[in-house]
Scaffold this active site. Sequence first.
Site, PDB file in Angstrom:
ATOM      1  N   VAL A   8      -5.838  26.710  36.155  1.00  0.00           N
ATOM      2  CA  VAL A   8      -6.364  27.912  35.515  1.00  0.00           C
ATOM      3  C   VAL A   8      -7.875  27.899  36.346  1.00  0.00           C
ATOM      4  O   VAL A   8      -8.408  27.125  36.770  1.00  0.00           O
ATOM      5  CB  VAL A   8      -6.821  27.379  34.032  1.00  0.00           C
ATOM      6  N   CYS A   9      -8.217  29.326  36.301  1.00  0.00           N
ATOM      7  CA  CYS A   9      -9.467  29.800  36.892  1.00  0.00           C
ATOM      8  C   CYS A   9      -9.872  29.147  38.373  1.00  0.00           C
ATOM      9  O   CYS A   9      -8.949  29.229  38.981  1.00  0.00           O
ATOM     10  CB  CYS A   9     -10.532  29.273  35.749  1.00  0.00           C
ATOM     11  N   THR A  10     -10.869  28.643  38.336  1.00  0.00           N
ATOM     12  CA  THR A  10     -11.186  27.945  39.781  1.00  0.00           C
ATOM     13  C   THR A  10     -10.453  26.689  40.096  1.00  0.00           C
ATOM     14  O   THR A  10     -10.749  26.020  41.042  1.00  0.00           O
ATOM     15  CB  THR A  10     -12.713  27.889  39.813  1.00  0.00           C
ATOM     16  N   GLY A  11      -9.812  26.313  39.088  1.00  0.00           N
ATOM     17  CA  GLY A  11      -8.865  24.902  39.627  1.00  0.00           C
ATOM     18  C   GLY A  11      -8.002  25.265  40.589  1.00  0.00           C
ATOM     19  O   GLY A  11      -7.798  24.526  41.374  1.00  0.00           O
TER      20      GLY A  11
END
Lengths: 214, 214
Positions: B99-102
């Site tokens: 998720v997101c910058t993961g």
Amino acid sequence: MQFAIVVFDRFTALDAVGPYEVLSRVPGGEVVFVGEREGPVRTEVGSLALTVDATFTDVPHPDVIVVAGGPGQNDHMSDGPMHRWLRRADATSTWTTSVCTGSLILAAAGLLAGRRATSHWLSLELLAEFGAVPTEERVVTDGKYVTAAGVSAGIDMAIGLVAAITDATVAQAVQLGIEYDPRPPFVAGSPRTAPPEVVAVVRGLRDFIRTGER
Amino acid sequence: MQFAIVVFDRFTALDAVGPYEVLSRVPGGEVVFVGEREGPVRTEVGSLALTVDATFTDVPHPDVIVVAGGPGQNDHMSDGPMHRWLRRADATSTWTTSVCTGSLILAAAGLLAGRRATSHWLSLELLAEFGAVPTEERVVTDGKYVTAAGVSAGIDMAIGLVAAITDATVAQAVQLGIEYDPRPPFVAGSPRTAPPEVVAVVRGLRDFIRTGER
């Protein structure tokens, strides 16, 4: 501006963390997780613990109260530390709010008498037992009392709250920051739109929980 | 079916808890919060701690990996315990997700080479630096790799994942259980739809964070 998010054992994680993610981005705001005792509290399934950083005594006068819901709500339906704190904190709060079955706690504490309010769709009618007026909307505002429907509705509620507390630009910046442009893969988020067989499954789970039969 | 949600200091809460709320409702599933060390990890603003219940060593072969994002992602962009675990766990996972910058962590670990992927809109182009193909969609699936856009997109991703893992009825029941019938109060969740001045504010915050100037 102090936001107090109230959690307890067997709360529902997203009820608390949805609003947290929004409110923690308000410039000059401070969010604190509040509960009866400091330390970890676990969700209803037990696989996630959040930390309560402050007791009720530590946070007597938050500007905004957010009460999470979840199965553990049943432990807070009669007078006790939670109700006493809620009534005292509500006396000075700017906004008193809840997500999901958190509204049942507010109602049982006597704070929603005669007020329009919502809750998780499976619990909505229970609000009437405590003198509130069940209202089938995603977010219901009645005076300074704002209640959100089930679990994920706390995100919508919190963004609206930010707009009311600050302005529409800040609220939209927060929404863009969390990229809240939802694309649910199904049309199934409400009993009015979900396929009847899916509604039956979820109602069945609820009955199963109530009767305790496996 | 074991779901491992990976968190670290200065993660973004909803990146992890959005998928948690969905995945923890999968019948027969087990969600575990995994990190380098057991104990509390705090969000980027510090006002919320989640508990890491298992170390990387404790969870060698989860079926599904979910890597959260957040500013702390910057601490996991070079080889280290996180990358080594991700590569080993990915070798046997059914799904590897973020998720997101993961997604930047997955990409830096070498797991998204040549694959279409997404990230928070402010970080999307950075994926190319690690050999992934930046793809401007809310949820991107390429083989067993599923990446979600910023923060709240993890909810949409997780519901889709539940459908893929179980079936559409279970996925819809989960969606109805969390009453995910979103009604954002503004049309501002994407840089394509938000008012230009709001996009400028959020871009400005990002530049401010990058340069560290106050």
